[in-house]
Design a protein around this motif. Structure first.
Motif, PDB file in Angstrom:
ATOM      1  N   TYR A  88       0.828  -1.212   0.000  1.00 32.21           N
ATOM      2  CA  TYR A  88       0.000   0.000   0.000  1.00 32.21           C
ATOM      3  C   TYR A  88       0.859   1.256   0.000  1.00 32.21           C
ATOM      4  O   TYR A  88       0.520   2.256  -0.652  1.00 32.21           O
ATOM      5  CB  TYR A  88      -0.934   0.001   1.207  1.00 32.21           C
ATOM      6  CG  TYR A  88      -2.100  -0.950   1.091  1.00 32.21           C
ATOM      7  CD1 TYR A  88      -3.140  -0.691   0.204  1.00 32.21           C
ATOM      8  CD2 TYR A  88      -2.158  -2.110   1.851  1.00 32.21           C
ATOM      9  CE1 TYR A  88      -4.218  -1.559   0.091  1.00 32.21           C
ATOM     10  CE2 TYR A  88      -3.228  -2.989   1.750  1.00 32.21           C
ATOM     11  CZ  TYR A  88      -4.252  -2.709   0.862  1.00 32.21           C
ATOM     12  OH  TYR A  88      -5.308  -3.582   0.746  1.00 32.21           O
ATOM     13  N   ALA A  89       1.963   1.230   0.735  1.00 38.15           N
ATOM     14  CA  ALA A  89       2.834   2.404   0.807  1.00 38.15           C
ATOM     15  C   ALA A  89       3.444   2.718  -0.551  1.00 38.15           C
ATOM     16  O   ALA A  89       3.457   3.882  -0.983  1.00 38.15           O
ATOM     17  CB  ALA A  89       3.932   2.178   1.848  1.00 38.15           C
ATOM     18  N   VAL A  90       3.934   1.691  -1.245  1.00 39.34           N
ATOM     19  CA  VAL A  90       4.527   1.908  -2.565  1.00 39.34           C
ATOM     20  C   VAL A  90       3.465   2.360  -3.560  1.00 39.34           C
ATOM     21  O   VAL A  90       3.708   3.244  -4.387  1.00 39.34           O
ATOM     22  CB  VAL A  90       5.223   0.618  -3.057  1.00 39.34           C
ATOM     23  CG1 VAL A  90       5.710   0.783  -4.492  1.00 39.34           C
ATOM     24  CG2 VAL A  90       6.394   0.261  -2.147  1.00 39.34           C
ATOM     25  N   GLY A  91       2.287   1.784  -3.474  1.00 39.01           N
ATOM     26  CA  GLY A  91       1.208   2.189  -4.371  1.00 39.01           C
ATOM     27  C   GLY A  91       0.737   3.600  -4.119  1.00 39.01           C
ATOM     28  O   GLY A  91       0.355   4.314  -5.045  1.00 39.01           O
ATOM     29  N   GLY A  92       0.779   4.025  -2.855  1.00 36.84           N
ATOM     30  CA  GLY A  92       0.351   5.385  -2.528  1.00 36.84           C
ATOM     31  C   GLY A  92       1.365   6.430  -2.926  1.00 36.84           C
ATOM     32  O   GLY A  92       1.017   7.473  -3.497  1.00 36.84           O
ATOM     33  N   ASN A  93       2.645   6.165  -2.646  1.00 38.74           N
ATOM     34  CA  ASN A  93       3.712   7.115  -2.990  1.00 38.74           C
ATOM     35  C   ASN A  93       5.033   6.359  -2.959  1.00 38.74           C
ATOM     36  O   ASN A  93       5.613   6.145  -1.896  1.00 38.74           O
ATOM     37  CB  ASN A  93       3.737   8.290  -2.003  1.00 38.74           C
ATOM     38  CG  ASN A  93       4.650   9.416  -2.451  1.00 38.74           C
ATOM     39  OD1 ASN A  93       5.729   9.179  -2.984  1.00 38.74           O
ATOM     40  ND2 ASN A  93       4.222  10.644  -2.231  1.00 38.74           N
ATOM     41  N   ALA A  94       5.509   5.971  -4.135  1.00 34.98           N
ATOM     42  CA  ALA A  94       6.707   5.139  -4.213  1.00 34.98           C
ATOM     43  C   ALA A  94       7.932   5.858  -3.673  1.00 34.98           C
ATOM     44  O   ALA A  94       8.768   5.258  -2.984  1.00 34.98           O
ATOM     45  CB  ALA A  94       6.941   4.705  -5.665  1.00 34.98           C
ATOM     46  N   GLU A  95       8.079   7.145  -3.953  1.00 31.69           N
ATOM     47  CA  GLU A  95       9.251   7.885  -3.497  1.00 31.69           C
ATOM     48  C   GLU A  95       9.264   8.015  -1.981  1.00 31.69           C
ATOM     49  O   GLU A  95      10.305   7.854  -1.337  1.00 31.69           O
ATOM     50  CB  GLU A  95       9.290   9.270  -4.145  1.00 31.69           C
ATOM     51  CG  GLU A  95      10.518  10.093  -3.809  1.00 31.69           C
ATOM     52  CD  GLU A  95      11.819   9.381  -4.187  1.00 31.69           C
ATOM     53  OE1 GLU A  95      12.814   9.567  -3.457  1.00 31.69           O
ATOM     54  OE2 GLU A  95      11.836   8.643  -5.187  1.00 31.69           O
ATOM     55  N   ALA A  96       8.101   8.300  -1.407  1.00 33.16           N
ATOM     56  CA  ALA A  96       8.020   8.393   0.053  1.00 33.16           C
ATOM     57  C   ALA A  96       8.317   7.032   0.689  1.00 33.16           C
ATOM     58  O   ALA A  96       8.982   6.949   1.736  1.00 33.16           O
ATOM     59  CB  ALA A  96       6.635   8.868   0.468  1.00 33.16           C
TER      60      ALA A  96
END
Length: 417
Positions: A286-294
């Protein structure tokens, strides 16, 4: 009135009421978090319409057909959910299932090896395909659309090679054939039902107890009872209908019971739902899908997550291919082709998984697969041609994508995203 707080323990937050939970849910829906609501409403409308127009839609025989007809599409859609959560796409999932089904058929029918060797070879093939696709996307930076489109074309050729340019390879192993063509004994169906309801109730109660123990707001007992009761009623009705005799000549053959493919789909649904919701890997998806750079700055191995998602997608596609082989009792050049990919992607999106990444559940594939199966089944009963089915399914997919886009805009405007 004063509140006494025991040193060393956090004061428990007050438990919200059922009405409070309902108001919170309505607020989330208004804020753009639609979840599975459109798919559920769509199922209700479609089932009601087909039941009124064609009462045979509600027959026990047709009800069982819905499970077997939509199983393969649902399985492939479950894998696509992981890729879509990253904002990627796998256009080769349909033919991946076909290639894996062909490997199964070659190992069993032509090499004479047992079913478990064939299944292992098929799943391993899917895993290797996922590793290759994921590495090309994550390590070389080639867009997933291009990589999987190339694989879509290449796998058609590979499938032809495996089936010797058009040979139909028959599947005769009783274990593989049973997946789509056999049924559990009625008593075993009821036992499976009881285990699922009790397990769901236990999970809900343990979750509420843990949240209360950590001082977090927990769901009220009434809401938990409502959820468990709803599952018990719907599941009980389904098992009862599936346990009705569907054979026109009981003396020759008896057709009753839950299809064997149902517990397979349920087991994978529970496992992958646990992975997504209860593990660090799921949170990283979910984290990568939401914002990969973050996510990368937070220390998450983004490349590994991307490769893993493609491996899971192709692995579940291989299971879908096994189901397709069981359904047809054979493998040919069309296995996994035609509309399989389109319906699988449609099922994931219709169920509520976002095309933009970061939002979705494995359950979405089940709900979306049910919508696709109901459309195909119901319109077939009404005598509509394949062209009308494609038009209606395409319209439903476009509507689902539109709802997703509008929901994201609404969520951004309301500050929920």
């Amino acid at each position: 009135m004063s509140t006494t707080i025991v040193p060393g323990r956090q004061a428990a937050a007050p438990a919200p009421s059922i009405a409070g939970n309902f108001r919170s849910y309505i607020a989330r829906v208004r804020g753009g978090d639609m979840g599975a609501l459109p798919a559920i409403l769509g199922l209700i409308v479609l089932c009601t319409a087909f039941a009124v127009l064609r009462p045979v839609f509600l027959s026990a025989t047709n009800f069982a057909n819905l499970f077997t007809q939509g199983a393969a599409i649902t399985m492939i859609a479950m894998g696509l959910v992981f890729v879509l959560l990253l904002g990627e796409i796998d256009l080769s999932a349909g033919y991946t299932s076909g290639v894996c089904a062909a490997v199964l058929a070659v190992v069993m029918s032509q090499q004479g090896l047992p079913w478990y060797v064939g299944v292992g070879a098929a799943v391993l093939t899917g895993v290797v395909i996922g590793l290759v696709l994921g590495a090309l996307v994550a390590k070389l930076g080639i867009p997933s659309f291009v990589v999987t489109l190339a694989a879509f074309l290449a796998f058609q050729g590979l499938l032809l090679v495996l089936v010797q340019e058009g040979t139909n390879i028959a599947i005769r192993d009783p274990v593989i054939i049973a997946i789509e063509n056999r049924y559990l004994p009625p008593w075993l169906g009821w036992a499976l039902y009881a285990v699922c309801v009790l397990a769901y109730a236990a999970v809900q109660l343990v979750r509420a107890r843990r949240r209360a123990g950590r001082g977090l707001a927990a769901d009220p007992v009434g809401l938990i009872a409502l959820r468990v009761g709803s599952l018990a009623v719907l599941g009980g009705l389904a098992v009862y209908a599936l346990n009705l005799e569907r054979s026109r000549n009981v003396l020759l053959v008896s057709l009753k019971g839950v299809p064997v493919v149902v517990p397979i789909v349920l087991a994978l649904l529970i496992f992958w739902t646990f992975v997504l919701r209860r593990t660090a890997f799921g949170r990283h998806i979910y984290a990568v899908g939401g914002n990969a750079e973050a996510a990368r700055r937070a220390g998450i191995n983004v490349d590994l997550i991307r490769v893993s998602a493609f491996v899971i997608c192709s692995g579940l596609a291989s299971v879908g291919g096994i189901i397709l082989a069981s359904q047809a009792s054979s493998v040919d050049p069309s296995t996994g082709g035609s509309d399989v990919l389109l319906f699988a992607v449609g099922a994931a999106v219709i169920g509520g998984t976002s095309l933009f990444g970061g939002k979705g559940r494995v359950l979405d594939a089940i709900l979306g697969g049910a919508v696709v199966a109901v459309i195909n089944n119901g319109m077939g009963l009404m005598g509509y041609s394949a062209s009308v089915k494609y038009i209606v399914t395409g319209a439903v997919l476009l509507l689902a994508a539109g709802v997703d886009a509008l929901s994201r805009k609404r969520a951004a405007a309301s500050g929920l995203r």
